[in-house]
Structures are given as structure tokens and as C-alpha cells.
Enzyme design. Sequence first.
Site, PDB file in Angstrom:
ATOM      1  CG  LEU A 125      -1.622   1.023   1.632  1.00  0.00           C
ATOM      2  CD1 LEU A 125      -3.008   1.382   0.777  1.00  0.00           C
ATOM      3  CD2 LEU A 125      -2.309   1.208   2.986  1.00  0.00           C
ATOM      4  N   PRO A 128       6.594   5.898  -1.706  1.00  0.00           N
ATOM      5  CG  PRO A 128       8.355   5.813  -3.171  1.00  0.00           C
ATOM      6  CD  PRO A 128       7.101   5.434  -3.013  1.00  0.00           C
ATOM      7  CD  GLU A 363       0.074  -4.357  10.043  1.00  0.00           C
ATOM      8  OE1 GLU A 363      -1.124  -4.285  10.396  1.00  0.00           O
ATOM      9  OE2 GLU A 363       0.644  -5.269   9.476  1.00  0.00           O
TER      10      GLU A 363
HETATM   11  N1  CAA Z   1     -12.854  -0.071   7.712  1.00  0.00           N
HETATM   12  C1  CAA Z   1     -13.646   0.162   6.483  1.00  0.00           C
HETATM   13  N2  CAA Z   1     -13.806   1.078   5.680  1.00  0.00           N
HETATM   14  C2  CAA Z   1     -12.891   2.120   6.151  1.00  0.00           C
HETATM   15  C3  CAA Z   1     -12.137   2.139   7.289  1.00  0.00           C
HETATM   16  C4  CAA Z   1     -12.035   0.954   8.209  1.00  0.00           C
HETATM   17  N3  CAA Z   1     -11.420   0.794   9.094  1.00  0.00           N
HETATM   18  N4  CAA Z   1     -11.558   3.604   7.409  1.00  0.00           N
HETATM   19  C5  CAA Z   1     -11.895   4.170   6.597  1.00  0.00           C
HETATM   20  N5  CAA Z   1     -12.952   3.697   5.996  1.00  0.00           N
HETATM   21  C6  CAA Z   1     -13.364   4.057   4.656  1.00  0.00           C
HETATM   22  C7  CAA Z   1     -14.249   5.145   5.123  1.00  0.00           C
HETATM   23  O1  CAA Z   1     -15.619   4.709   5.549  1.00  0.00           O
HETATM   24  C8  CAA Z   1     -14.406   6.087   3.845  1.00  0.00           C
HETATM   25  O2  CAA Z   1     -15.383   5.423   3.086  1.00  0.00           O
HETATM   26  P1  CAA Z   1     -16.794   6.155   2.456  1.00  0.00           P
HETATM   27  O3  CAA Z   1     -16.533   7.373   2.022  1.00  0.00           O
HETATM   28  O4  CAA Z   1     -17.256   4.926   1.637  1.00  0.00           O
HETATM   29  O5  CAA Z   1     -17.541   6.177   3.807  1.00  0.00           O
HETATM   30  C9  CAA Z   1     -13.260   5.764   3.274  1.00  0.00           C
HETATM   31  O6  CAA Z   1     -12.644   4.589   3.680  1.00  0.00           O
HETATM   32  C10 CAA Z   1     -12.151   6.835   3.452  1.00  0.00           C
HETATM   33  O7  CAA Z   1     -11.999   7.223   4.825  1.00  0.00           O
HETATM   34  P2  CAA Z   1     -11.488   8.510   5.301  1.00  0.00           P
HETATM   35  O8  CAA Z   1     -12.035   9.783   4.598  1.00  0.00           O
HETATM   36  O9  CAA Z   1     -11.601   8.654   6.914  1.00  0.00           O
HETATM   37  O10 CAA Z   1      -9.717   8.121   4.865  1.00  0.00           O
HETATM   38  P3  CAA Z   1      -8.862   9.482   4.975  1.00  0.00           P
HETATM   39  O11 CAA Z   1      -8.039   9.459   3.999  1.00  0.00           O
HETATM   40  O12 CAA Z   1      -9.141  10.482   5.907  1.00  0.00           O
HETATM   41  O13 CAA Z   1      -7.734   8.327   5.808  1.00  0.00           O
HETATM   42  C11 CAA Z   1      -6.753   7.239   7.845  1.00  0.00           C
HETATM   43  C12 CAA Z   1      -8.017   7.564   6.993  1.00  0.00           C
HETATM   44  C13 CAA Z   1      -7.065   6.325   9.061  1.00  0.00           C
HETATM   45  C14 CAA Z   1      -5.762   8.375   7.938  1.00  0.00           C
HETATM   46  C15 CAA Z   1      -5.890   6.049   6.684  1.00  0.00           C
HETATM   47  O14 CAA Z   1      -5.429   6.634   5.630  1.00  0.00           O
HETATM   48  C16 CAA Z   1      -5.014   5.366   7.329  1.00  0.00           C
HETATM   49  O15 CAA Z   1      -5.280   4.342   8.206  1.00  0.00           O
HETATM   50  N6  CAA Z   1      -3.530   5.693   7.332  1.00  0.00           N
HETATM   51  C17 CAA Z   1      -2.283   4.847   7.945  1.00  0.00           C
HETATM   52  C18 CAA Z   1      -2.030   3.923   6.681  1.00  0.00           C
HETATM   53  C19 CAA Z   1      -1.316   2.839   7.376  1.00  0.00           C
HETATM   54  O16 CAA Z   1      -1.930   2.156   8.296  1.00  0.00           O
HETATM   55  N7  CAA Z   1      -0.385   2.290   6.466  1.00  0.00           N
HETATM   56  C20 CAA Z   1       0.339   1.165   6.929  1.00  0.00           C
HETATM   57  C21 CAA Z   1       0.852   0.529   5.770  1.00  0.00           C
HETATM   58  S1  CAA Z   1       0.828  -1.365   5.740  1.00  0.00           S
HETATM   59  C22 CAA Z   1       1.893  -2.066   6.858  1.00  0.00           C
HETATM   60  O17 CAA Z   1       2.629  -1.117   7.412  1.00  0.00           O
HETATM   61  C23 CAA Z   1       2.189  -3.221   6.721  1.00  0.00           C
HETATM   62  C24 CAA Z   1       3.594  -3.929   6.997  1.00  0.00           C
HETATM   63  O18 CAA Z   1       4.354  -4.129   5.899  1.00  0.00           O
HETATM   64  C25 CAA Z   1       3.959  -4.311   8.399  1.00  0.00           C
END
Ligand code: CAA
Length: 384
Positions: A125, A128, A363
Site C-alpha cells: 500500500l 515513497p 500499520e
Molecule cells: N474499515 C472500513 N472502511 C474504512 C475504514 C475501516 N477501518 N477506515 C476508513 N474507511 C473508509 C471510510 O468509511 C471512507 O469510505 P466512504 O467514503 O465510503 O464512507 C473511506 O474509507 C475513506 O475514509 P477517510 O475519509 O476516513 O480516509 P482518510 O483519507 O481520511 O484516511 C486514515 C483515514 C485512517 C488516516 C487512513 O488513511 C490510514 O489508516 N492511514 C494509515 C495507513 C497505514 O496504516 N499504513 C500502513 C501500511 S501497511 C504496513 O505497514 C504493513 C507492513 O508491512 C507491516
Amino acid sequence: MSIQLTDEQLMIQSMVREFAREVIAPTAAERDKTKAFPAENLRQLGELGFMGMMVPPEYQGSGADTVSYVLALSEVAYACAATAVVMSVHNSIVCESILRYGSEEQKRKYLTRLATGEIIGAFALTEPHAGSDPVRQSTRAVRDGDHYVLNGTKRFITSAKNAGLIVVTAKTDEAARHKGISAFIVEQGAPGLTVGALEDKMGLRASDTADLIFEDCRVPVENLLGEEGLGFKISMTGLDGGRIGIAAQSLGVAKAAFDAAVGYTKEREQFGQLISKFQGLRFIIADMATEIEAARQLMFSAAAMKDRGENHTLQASMAKLFASEMVNRITAQALQLHGGYGFIREYPVERFYRDARVFTIYEGTSEIQRVVISNHILKDKRSP
Ligand code: CAA
């Protein structure tokens, strides 16, 4: 014990504890030095049913619940955090996303092989310039006949080199914000997919982390996961489960550091007595144990909610936030309790300290967990 575990959950915990402590733990320090990927451990974990824990038996999984999964993951993390992160991304995000959103054909073709541990799964996901804000990712997928053509770079991908399959997100509609993001299953070795140089990390050194570069990488349309535009939802739903997994990893490493510290204070003498007799240190140990127990309760609460089919976004973020911050405090205290010996590689606490550092980052950083939590409470969503 906080929650009443079933006989089956206790059996799973004791089985994985024995395997993790006898087979995985003895080589963890060496792996930290050499960065050797724990392929053999993961193969054996697959044989024992721990690489498709929440996948139903019809797709070769163990059909276990999330509570059993977090018990198993924290036992593996207790033994080797690098092995645990591979197991975590594979089970929580990759297997669960394909189980939840995959077609029957995708489940037969890919999930069955993931669930037995024949192949390892990665999740791509982050980019950079898009970490905390994945909506602004720039990888593109353009439909061309029976294929999508992917172009872009994914960064910090766990298991990038060793994965047999990657769930990758890309924009299929530039104008549609999060609804323009789709998810694809891409096989390792697909033409146009290159694995970048492995990162030289502070901790979790035996788990490979690298860029994945897509250059006109053609992915068959049947490898679209769910529908076009569902990629962000798939990622967020996967991360809800993934964050419970990071809480479990945090707990495992915290318990390992705590046990090492307690053991040390009961052996080390200063001023004519065991250092465990000093009230100043006894109080530190009491606070450490209390913090670990609090994190365990949050982890179980989130896992049990997931098992009951309830929305667990809030509890997953709380568990991840508290447990990952907790393990950083615990490993620092465990190191301090070892005095000078904590600072040298002969003792495992410095590795625990380094391994735990990324838990408040990957995450979703602690700051992002606070965004999720406060948005849920205040219900007046603000942009981060
Ligand atoms: N479950 C289901 N749907 C969700 C959700 C969830 N937990 N969170 C948000 N959504 C949906 C919302 O309902 C919305 O959909 P609708 O418009 O249809 O209602 C849509 O997603 C967009 O939501 P937001 O407007 O709230 O999104 P945002 O752009 O403001 O971002 C955020 C929200 C929480 C900041 C999110 O971007 C986020 O979690 N960012 C962090 C990313 C992350 O965790 N990256 C980790 C990378 S993976 C990794 O690290 C793995 C590894 O290798 C170890």
C-alpha cells in the site's frame, strides 16, 4: 488470566509456545546478525497450521478464531519478532483480504497455497510519498484488454523479496479519491515487477523489507480483488485486523523483555543483595506487569469483537496504540534493569528494544491511531 480461554485456544497456545521456544527462539539472535530470512521456521509454521489460521478448512486453513490467532502470534513474537511480522502481514492482511473479497477462483488458486504456507503473502500500500496518507498514492493501473497495466513504486514492503504473492493497491480512477483505488493480486516474478534493494533496518532484521517497482507490469483482470474502487476499503479493513496483530506482536516482545528483566534481577547482586530486593526496582517491575496486562486486555477485547462480527476499528486502533507504545517503554525499562549488560549484544534485551521500535510506526503510526480513535469519539471527522 483475563478472559476465559476455551480448551481449544489453550491447546493452540501451548502448541505454538512449545514450537516457538524450542525451534524459533534459539536461532533468533543469529538471524538478527545475519539477516537470514526464517524460511524454514515459516514452512514449519505452515505445516502446523499457523499460516492460514483464520482461513476455513475448505481453503486449507485452520479455521481458528482471532483470539487463538493473537495468542499464537504473540508466542511467535516472544521467540522472534522478525518471524512474527511475516506471519502477521501474511495472516492478518493478505489471507483475510482474499478470504473476504476474493472470488472463488482466487481463493482456490491463491488462498489455499497461502494457508498451507507454500507461499508467503505481502501487502503493498505504502509509497515513497504516501505513507500515513495512502489515498494520495500514485501507482496507476490502466485497463488494457484482459489485463491491467501497473506502474509505480511501493515502499517498505514486508516480505517483498520472499513473498510468492503481493496484494497491491493502485489507482484505477484518478478523479475518484479513495474510491478510485483498486487492489490486485500480483504473483512474484510477474514481468515488469522488480524487487528493490533490501533495507538495512534497526530491528526485525531477518524480515526482508524493500521497494516493489512496477513498470508496465501486466496483471490479468481476473486478479482484481473485489471490484474496481474497493482497494482502499480492502486495505482499511485488512489493517483493522492487522493492527490487532501488531498489538499481539507488541505483547510477545514485551513479555520476552519482561521475563528477561525479572530473571536478571533475581540473579544480579549489588550492595550485598539481589537487586530484586530493592523497592525502587520492585515498583518498576510491578508497573511493567500492569502495563503488559492492560495491553493484553485491549488486544483480547478487539480480537473478541472481531470474532463476534462487530465493528472493531476503534478497539483495534486502541489496542495497537497502547500495546506498541507499551512495548517501547517495557523494552527500555528491561534494558535499564540490566545495567551495562543491557547494552551489549550477548543479552537479548537490546534486540527486543530495537525490534519494538517500529511497532509504533508500521500499520499506522501512533499519530494515525489517535486520528482514528478521536474521529470515532468526536464523530466530526477532520482531515489528519
Ligand atoms: N474499515 C472500513 N472502511 C474504512 C475504514 C475501516 N477501518 N477506515 C476508513 N474507511 C473508509 C471510510 O468509511 C471512507 O469510505 P466512504 O467514503 O465510503 O464512507 C473511506 O474509507 C475513506 O475514509 P477517510 O475519509 O476516513 O480516509 P482518510 O483519507 O481520511 O484516511 C486514515 C483515514 C485512517 C488516516 C487512513 O488513511 C490510514 O489508516 N492511514 C494509515 C495507513 C497505514 O496504516 N499504513 C500502513 C501500511 S501497511 C504496513 O505497514 C504493513 C507492513 O508491512 C507491516
